[in-house]
Motif scaffolding. Structure first.
Motif, PDB file in Angstrom:
ATOM      1  N   ARG A  27      11.862  -6.593  26.611  1.00 46.40           N
ATOM      2  CA  ARG A  27      12.100  -7.549  25.520  1.00 46.40           C
ATOM      3  C   ARG A  27      11.584  -8.926  25.886  1.00 46.40           C
ATOM      4  NH1 ARG A  27      17.850  -6.422  22.571  1.00 46.40           N
ATOM      5  NH2 ARG A  27      17.341  -4.301  21.951  1.00 46.40           N
ATOM      6  N   ASP A  28      11.704  -9.284  27.160  1.00 49.03           N
ATOM      7  CA  ASP A  28      11.185 -10.580  27.595  1.00 49.03           C
ATOM      8  C   ASP A  28       9.681 -10.666  27.352  1.00 49.03           C
ATOM      9  OD1 ASP A  28      13.648 -11.588  28.365  1.00 49.03           O
ATOM     10  OD2 ASP A  28      13.411 -10.992  30.469  1.00 49.03           O
ATOM     11  N   GLY A  29       8.994  -9.569  27.605  1.00 45.51           N
ATOM     12  CA  GLY A  29       7.553  -9.543  27.351  1.00 45.51           C
ATOM     13  C   GLY A  29       7.225  -9.723  25.877  1.00 45.51           C
ATOM     14  N   ILE A  30       8.021  -9.091  25.024  1.00 44.59           N
ATOM     15  CA  ILE A  30       7.838  -9.245  23.577  1.00 44.59           C
ATOM     16  C   ILE A  30       8.115 -10.688  23.170  1.00 44.59           C
ATOM     17  CG2 ILE A  30       8.720  -8.583  21.310  1.00 44.59           C
ATOM     18  CD1 ILE A  30       9.373  -5.821  22.585  1.00 44.59           C
ATOM     19  N   ASN A  31       9.227 -11.229  23.647  1.00 41.07           N
ATOM     20  CA  ASN A  31       9.583 -12.612  23.306  1.00 41.07           C
ATOM     21  C   ASN A  31       8.501 -13.589  23.730  1.00 41.07           C
ATOM     22  OD1 ASN A  31      12.013 -11.820  22.170  1.00 41.07           O
ATOM     23  ND2 ASN A  31      13.183 -12.193  24.033  1.00 41.07           N
ATOM     24  N   THR A  32       7.976 -13.402  24.913  1.00 37.71           N
ATOM     25  CA  THR A  32       6.914 -14.276  25.413  1.00 37.71           C
ATOM     26  C   THR A  32       5.665 -14.169  24.540  1.00 37.71           C
ATOM     27  OG1 THR A  32       7.752 -14.112  27.670  1.00 37.71           O
ATOM     28  CG2 THR A  32       5.458 -14.787  27.410  1.00 37.71           C
ATOM     29  N   ALA A  33       5.299 -12.952  24.169  1.00 38.27           N
ATOM     30  CA  ALA A  33       4.101 -12.743  23.351  1.00 38.27           C
ATOM     31  C   ALA A  33       4.270 -13.327  21.950  1.00 38.27           C
ATOM     32  CB  ALA A  33       3.777 -11.255  23.266  1.00 38.27           C
TER      33      ALA A  33
END
Length: 69
Positions: A27-33
């Motif tokens: 989810r952190d990767g999604i949020n960052t993107a």
């Protein structure tokens, strides 16, 4: 009405364009993107979306609140 929410009619579409075909591990990767994608959009693009609101308000009033394209 969805016609009146810039995030629904404009922002989410643009963000999805940047994320199309990518896979994320967390989810952190999604949020960052998503955050990075929203920062890529220019001030002029945001301004143009807001400037279109009066026209969308008129369409909503004219259609008695029904959804329009």
């Amino acid at each position: 009405s969805l016609d009146l929410v810039p995030s629904d009619y404009w922002l989410f579409t643009r963000v999805k364009e940047h994320l199309w075909g990518k896979q994320f591990e967390s989810r952190d990767g999604i949020n960052t993107a998503v955050t990075a994608s929203s920062y890529r959009l220019s001030t002029d693009e945001y301004r143009a979306a807001i400037d279109r609101l009066p026209h969308r308000w008129e369409k909503c009033v004219d259609s008695a609140g029904d959804y329009t394209e």
